[in-house]
Design an enzyme around this catalytic site. Structure first.
Site, PDB file in Angstrom:
ATOM      1  N   LYS A  24       0.806  -1.212   0.000  1.00  0.00           N
ATOM      2  CA  LYS A  24       0.000   0.000   0.000  1.00  0.00           C
ATOM      3  C   LYS A  24       0.842   1.266   0.000  1.00  0.00           C
ATOM      4  CE  LYS A  24      -0.698  -0.711   4.952  1.00  0.00           C
ATOM      5  NZ  LYS A  24       0.259   0.288   5.428  1.00  0.00           N
ATOM      6  N   ARG A  72      -0.284 -10.091  13.415  1.00  0.00           N
ATOM      7  CA  ARG A  72      -0.875  -8.789  13.108  1.00  0.00           C
ATOM      8  C   ARG A  72      -1.938  -8.914  12.015  1.00  0.00           C
ATOM      9  NH1 ARG A  72       3.326  -4.039  12.350  1.00  0.00           N
ATOM     10  NH2 ARG A  72       1.340  -2.911  12.396  1.00  0.00           N
ATOM     11  N   ARG A 119      11.522  -5.993   3.196  1.00  0.00           N
ATOM     12  CA  ARG A 119      11.656  -4.540   3.296  1.00  0.00           C
ATOM     13  C   ARG A 119      12.922  -4.119   4.037  1.00  0.00           C
ATOM     14  NH1 ARG A 119       5.841  -2.315   5.318  1.00  0.00           N
ATOM     15  NH2 ARG A 119       6.603  -3.314   7.235  1.00  0.00           N
ATOM     16  N   ARG A 173      12.770  -3.490  10.174  1.00  0.00           N
ATOM     17  CA  ARG A 173      11.931  -3.165  11.318  1.00  0.00           C
ATOM     18  C   ARG A 173      11.777  -4.390  12.207  1.00  0.00           C
ATOM     19  NH1 ARG A 173       7.657  -0.213   7.304  1.00  0.00           N
ATOM     20  NH2 ARG A 173       9.047   1.481   6.699  1.00  0.00           N
ATOM     21  N   ARG A 187      -7.714   1.831  10.724  1.00  0.00           N
ATOM     22  CA  ARG A 187      -7.679   0.372  10.772  1.00  0.00           C
ATOM     23  C   ARG A 187      -8.738  -0.206  11.697  1.00  0.00           C
ATOM     24  NH1 ARG A 187      -1.489  -1.877  10.477  1.00  0.00           N
ATOM     25  NH2 ARG A 187      -0.923  -0.877   8.504  1.00  0.00           N
TER      26      ARG A 187
END
Length: 208
Positions: A3, A156, A112, A145, A78
């Site tokens: 996103k 999550r 990432r 991260r 969210r």
């Protein structure tokens, strides 16, 4: 392609700011504010930050002058309370629901890389830095991260699905939801999505 990447392309083409909730939260953490320490206590455990904290951080940013003509929100709202808060204070024109499988999401997130200095993001497969683990923009050492692991992502994701359904229903009833399948050639998909959007205030969600 996640996103954040979609948001960046739309931001550039529509000439409105791309506001990543994750970056806003990480900025608070990097500034070592009391709020930032509270945010970090949740993020480091792979937990969602409470609505009140997120709402306050997002609202402060949306009051900035560069958001006067529109904005793209990435990763917010969210939860239903967040959506209600946003609709009351900063109503959106469109809400894009990006749809992808859990396997695709894990592959994207685990690859990432993140620059702790300037916030630039990379991916080991799709957007690698020119020099290994070095940010192209500022030269700082890249990092991953702490919550970018398959175990944390799965947890999550389950939490996300439990909370996002009411948000999807909320915007569907308002006639603002735009479902979009986000698997395939990233550039083609991004501009295909762009053609579907005709307004400036857009939020990006992601779901299986």
């Amino acid at each position: 392609m996640g996103k954040g990447t979609y948001s960046s392309i739309l931001s550039k083409e529509l000439r409105i700011p791309h506001l990543s909730t994750g970056e806003l939260l990480r900025r608070e953490i990097s500034m070592k504010t009391e709020l930032g320490r509270e945010v970090e206590s949740y993020v480091s455990r792979g937990l969602l930050v409470p609505d009140k904290i997120v709402n306050d951080i997002v609202a402060k940013r949306l009051c900035a002058s560069d958001c006067a003509n529109g904005f793209i929100l990435d990763g917010y709202p969210r939860t239903l309370p967040q959506a209600v808060f946003l609709e009351e204070h900063f109503p959106l024109d469109k809400v894009v629901l990006l749809q992808a499988s859990l396997e695709t999401i894990i592959e994207r997130i685990c690859g990432r890389l993140y620059c702790p200095n300037c916030g630039e993001t990379y991916h080991v497969s799709w957007k690698p830095p020119k020099r290994d683990n070095i940010c192209d923009k500022c030269g700082a050492k890249l990092t991953r991260r702490t919550d970018d692991s398959p175990e944390v992502i799965k947890r999550r994701y389950e939490e996300y699905l439990a909370t996002v359904s009411p948000v999807v229903d909320f915007y569907k009833k308002l006639g603002k939801l735009v479902p979009f399948r986000a698997e395939g050639d990233s550039q083609i998909l991004a501009y295909s999505l762009l053609r579907e959007l005709s307004s400036s205030r857009t939020e990006i969600l992601v779901e299986k």
